[in-house]
Design an enzyme around this catalytic site. Sequence first.
Site, PDB file in Angstrom:
ATOM      1  N   ASP A 201     -45.711  71.826   2.558  1.00  0.00           N
ATOM      2  CA  ASP A 201     -45.995  72.781   3.633  1.00  0.00           C
ATOM      3  C   ASP A 201     -47.153  73.712   3.259  1.00  0.00           C
ATOM      4  OD1 ASP A 201     -44.694  74.164   1.651  1.00  0.00           O
ATOM      5  OD2 ASP A 201     -43.423  75.329   2.997  1.00  0.00           O
ATOM      6  N   ASP A 279     -37.691  77.772  -9.884  1.00  0.00           N
ATOM      7  CA  ASP A 279     -38.800  78.724  -9.934  1.00  0.00           C
ATOM      8  C   ASP A 279     -38.369  80.062 -10.541  1.00  0.00           C
ATOM      9  OD1 ASP A 279     -37.186  79.021  -7.712  1.00  0.00           O
ATOM     10  OD2 ASP A 279     -38.816  79.530  -6.327  1.00  0.00           O
TER      11      ASP A 279
END
Length: 435
Positions: A201, A279
Amino acid sequence: MHRKRGSLILCGTFLFITWNAILVLLLWGRPTPSGDQGEVVSRTNKDLVEDVIQITNTIENELEIQKELLIQILNHQSRSSNKNKPKVVAPAQPVIPILVIACNRVTVRRCLDKLLQHRPSAQLYPIIVSQDCGHADTAEVIRSYGNQVTHLKQPDLSDIAVRPEHKKFQGYYKISRHYHWALNQVFKTHSHSSVVIVEDDLEVAPDFFEYFRAMLPLLKSDPSLWCVSAWNDNGRDGYVDPGKANLLYRTDFFPGLGWMLLREVWEELEPKWPASFWDDWMRQPEQRRNRACIRPEISRTLTFGRQGVSLGQFYDKYLRYIKLNTEFVPFTKLDLSYLKEETYRENFIKEVYSAPVVTYEEVTQGQLKGPGPFRLQYSSKNSFKLLAKNLGIMDDLKSGVPRTGYRGTVSFLSRGKRIYLAPPPGWTQYDPTWS
């Protein structure tokens, strides 16, 4: 060319046969002394031996000449043959693959179209699309690019056993599993030495490839760095300087969202890769180990994916307004030595703590005098979060590190003035309890 080569071979062979035939005739034509002539008596056995030796030496010399002639003909044939073979030219520069992490978004087309539009070389920047989820329509979109991309499919699509309270986080577990598999494909199966990771994205800027090409030598040579990111978490329009598209920073925060990783770092992380929330795991002190990343003033990626496992968290308030760079900066031609650790740290501390201290009211009411920069000081976790929120920058901390922060300081523009939201002088380390 083939006809000429064939003629040379025939000519050489003819000369070889002809010369040896002459030698044989000469030998046969030598007079043989008669047994009843007195001259035979006068010829000694020594004379006969010397004649034989002379003839033998002559033959050997001529055969050596013919051997050299044939070698020259064969070498000429080999050179002519090699000229007709296509040459494989190894790239003079390192190959930097782009790994696109995909799942079930058919809008991956927007991501791939921009990558292909701005990619300067298919050889230097192979695009690898790793797809999880098994989504047929997304797979069809990826297949439509043919050999412009390499399409990998994550083979394990099974659900992951998680604690009951983490059932709603199943997506995060699958993403972590996918990253682990995809990065092993890049580094172990395909044997690349670096990679730029892009989610499906993300849209990239025109100088996206130039940026990472220029950063690779710095990342390899500076052990105090462990990643390069194309992303500025506070990079919204109005918070960045449009005249400083070439400005780069060191940051203690792992930004992600279009980032470069070296194989050596992956070999360090892979054995302990987390089951989920990869992350945030990267942002923990145990993984970061006081290393920094490079990030730009103006982002080289833009996210257009509101829907995902995070359910649009931060998207409507921050991410949709991130400014994507449009000016091509020739980073590979710039002097980037200012980003080396010691040089950068000294210059950064000097600039931040020589800047005049101002109040929140002076910043928000436009009462700052002079061009700046200015320092706005915080003293605790709560004061940082309050100031950040009211100033419109991201206020969350991960293991004590603010987004875009370097040595506790966050740099941004407010009303056209450079502001450093900074801790008091003498800062030494982050407090992991600030979260």
